[in-house]
Design an enzyme around this catalytic site. Structure first.
Site, PDB file in Angstrom:
ATOM      1  N   ASP A 107      62.236 -25.925   1.670  1.00 23.26           N
ATOM      2  CA  ASP A 107      62.862 -25.195   0.564  1.00 23.26           C
ATOM      3  C   ASP A 107      63.717 -26.169  -0.263  1.00 23.26           C
ATOM      4  OD1 ASP A 107      63.570 -22.888  -0.863  1.00 23.26           O
ATOM      5  OD2 ASP A 107      65.289 -22.462   0.442  1.00 23.26           O
ATOM      6  N   HIS A 108      63.531 -26.173  -1.549  1.00 27.50           N
ATOM      7  CA  HIS A 108      64.343 -27.000  -2.470  1.00 27.50           C
ATOM      8  C   HIS A 108      64.379 -28.482  -2.104  1.00 27.50           C
ATOM      9  CE1 HIS A 108      65.843 -23.654  -4.840  1.00 27.50           C
ATOM     10  NE2 HIS A 108      66.054 -22.999  -3.720  1.00 27.50           N
TER      11      HIS A 108
ATOM     12  N   ALA B 202      66.414 -13.910  -4.043  1.00 26.58           N
ATOM     13  CA  ALA B 202      65.894 -12.535  -4.059  1.00 26.58           C
ATOM     14  C   ALA B 202      66.441 -11.664  -2.935  1.00 26.58           C
ATOM     15  CB  ALA B 202      64.367 -12.577  -4.020  1.00 26.58           C
TER      16      ALA B 202
ATOM     17  N   ASP C 115      67.415 -15.595   2.074  1.00 36.26           N
ATOM     18  CA  ASP C 115      68.298 -16.312   2.997  1.00 36.26           C
ATOM     19  C   ASP C 115      69.593 -15.523   3.202  1.00 36.26           C
ATOM     20  OD1 ASP C 115      69.682 -18.068   4.539  1.00 36.26           O
ATOM     21  OD2 ASP C 115      69.674 -19.730   3.141  1.00 36.26           O
TER      22      ASP C 115
HETATM   23  P1  13P Z   1      69.115 -15.675  -1.548  1.00 38.58           P
HETATM   24  O1  13P Z   1      70.414 -16.417  -1.606  1.00 38.58           O
HETATM   25  O2  13P Z   1      69.088 -14.571  -2.564  1.00 38.58           O
HETATM   26  O3  13P Z   1      68.786 -15.193  -0.188  1.00 38.58           O
HETATM   27  O4  13P Z   1      67.948 -16.691  -1.990  1.00 38.58           O
HETATM   28  C1  13P Z   1      67.403 -17.593  -1.061  1.00 38.58           C
HETATM   29  C2  13P Z   1      66.526 -18.613  -1.694  1.00 38.58           C
HETATM   30  O5  13P Z   1      66.104 -18.517  -2.822  1.00 38.58           O
HETATM   31  C3  13P Z   1      66.155 -19.758  -0.855  1.00 38.58           C
HETATM   32  O6  13P Z   1      65.438 -20.710  -1.582  1.00 38.58           O
HETATM   33  O1  G3H Z   2      68.345 -21.819  -1.780  1.00 43.39           O
HETATM   34  C1  G3H Z   2      69.193 -22.016  -0.947  1.00 43.39           C
HETATM   35  C2  G3H Z   2      69.034 -21.467   0.425  1.00 43.39           C
HETATM   36  O2  G3H Z   2      69.770 -20.279   0.555  1.00 43.39           O
HETATM   37  C3  G3H Z   2      69.423 -22.499   1.426  1.00 43.39           C
HETATM   38  O3  G3H Z   2      70.798 -22.613   1.553  1.00 43.39           O
HETATM   39  O4  G3H Z   2      71.101 -25.072   1.385  1.00 43.39           O
HETATM   40  O5  G3H Z   2      72.884 -23.619   2.383  1.00 43.39           O
HETATM   41  O6  G3H Z   2      70.743 -24.032   3.619  1.00 43.39           O
HETATM   42  P1  G3H Z   2      71.426 -23.919   2.277  1.00 43.39           P
HETATM   43 ZN    ZN Z   3      65.989 -20.947  -3.601  1.00 44.97          ZN
END
Ligand code: 13P
Ligand code: G3H
Ligand code: ZN
Length: 308
Positions: free
Chosen positions: A83-84, A212, A255
């Site tokens: 993720d990211h 979301a 998340d």
């Molecule tokens: P939320 O913070 O809305 O759960 O989004 C999570 C997310 O986009 C992780 O990449």
């Molecule tokens: O997009 C972000 C996710 O909620 C992940 O959060 O970078 O604190 O693990 P984090």
């Molecule tokens: Zn995200």
């Protein structure tokens, strides 16, 4: 079944008017809670790992935990996704480490630079059969490496050019969601016209919705009732997410709701059992709370149940 690519699950989701839930994982209990919900609901699932999660748990631990979960629920089609991802190097590490999907997030970069870094990741990933998600547009709020005071919504024409030139397999778009527990000051609003326009210009192409979480009031209330202070938290209403899932959105990221479910349960348990100090006593109901939240989401938001 081993870890899979999102390719087939997105094709089925697109055709079926539903979305696959992508849930952030940080530890064993979260992975177990999500996987047991996916098994119960017979839903495909994406387990996603942020750079922060990878740093917290260690990539080796996360990969082994996911492998263990799959060994226990071999029927569940499951993707392991970064993720990211902020750089080519991070994406490469995850691809080399067994992830079946990565996100390269160049959304904070100028358009051409975002294309260039995404292209580089796509070339490396595709040679190894790994899926690539990219992002165009900016979500308001703070992401790990990106801080933006304002939304910059995704432009439909730019989205087409971006997908063609970068080679990304799915695209995260900005239509009004944001990360975290405080998403809307006034009325919740998503730009469905924009989503429809992007979907029309990229027929059959899977879009992704970040930020979301719905921030269920029951978890906020529970946190606050048992010593927390998360007043004023607001998420995306479930019916709006369901609507997006029926359109071109094939992946919905969650998340914050996992964090809230887990923390609300732990707060309640410790408040009601001040003598408790065995972590298993409060992590067991917390894991169950994650499972129930994810199962609810699969049924009422994603619509991905009974998909295998
Ligand atoms: P939320 O913070 O809305 O759960 O989004 C999570 C997310 O986009 C992780 O990449
Ligand atoms: O997009 C972000 C996710 O909620 C992940 O959060 O970078 O604190 O693990 P984090
Ligand atoms: Zn995200």
């Amino acid at each position: 079944m081993p870890l899979t690519s999102p390719k087939e699950m997105f094709a089925k989701a697109y055709a079926g008017g539903y979305a696959i839930g992508a849930f952030n994982v940080n530890n064993m209990e979260i992975i177990q809670g999500i996987m047991s919900a996916a098994m119960q609901e017979r839903s495909a699932v994406i387990l996603q790992v942020s750079a922060g999660a990878r740093k917290y748990a260690g990539q080796g631990y996360i990969v082994k935990l996911v492998e263990a979960a799959l060994a226990e629920s071999p029927d569940v089609p499951c993707v392991l996704h970064l993720d990211h991802g902020a750089s080519f190097e991070l994406c490469k590490d995850c691809i080399d480490g067994g992830f079946t999907s990565v996100m390269i997030d160049g959304s904070h970069l100028p358009f051409e630079e975002n294309i260039a870094v995404t292209r580089k990741v796509a070339d490396y990933a595709h040679e190894r059969g790994v899926w690539v998600e990219a992002e165009l547009g900016k979500l308001a709020g703070v992401e790990e490496h990106v801080s933006s005071a304002e939304h910059v919504y995704t432009d439909p024409d730019e989205a087409v050019e971006f997908v063609e030139r970068s080679g990304c397999d799915s695209l995260a778009i900005a239509i009004g969601t944001s990360h975290g527990a405080y998403k809307f000051k006034g009325e919740a609003r998503l730009d469905f016209e924009r989503l429809e326009a992007i979907g029309k210009k990229l027929p059959g192409y899977p879009l992704v919705l970040h930020g979301a979480s719905s921030v269920p009031q029951e978890f906020v209330d529970m946190c606050n009732a048992f010593g927390g202070n998360v007043g004023g938290a607001r998420g995306v209403p479930e019916d709006m997410l369901r609507q997006a899932a029926g359109m071109a959105v094939c992946k919905i990221n969650v998340d914050t709701d996992i964090r809230l479910a887990l923390t609300a349960s732990i707060r309640q348990y410790l408040s009601e059992h001040p003598e408790a100090f065995d972590p298993r006593s409060y992590l067991k109901p917390a894991r169950e709370a994650v499972k129930n939240m994810v199962a609810h989401k699969i049924r009422n938001v994603m619509g991905s149940g009974n998909s295998f």
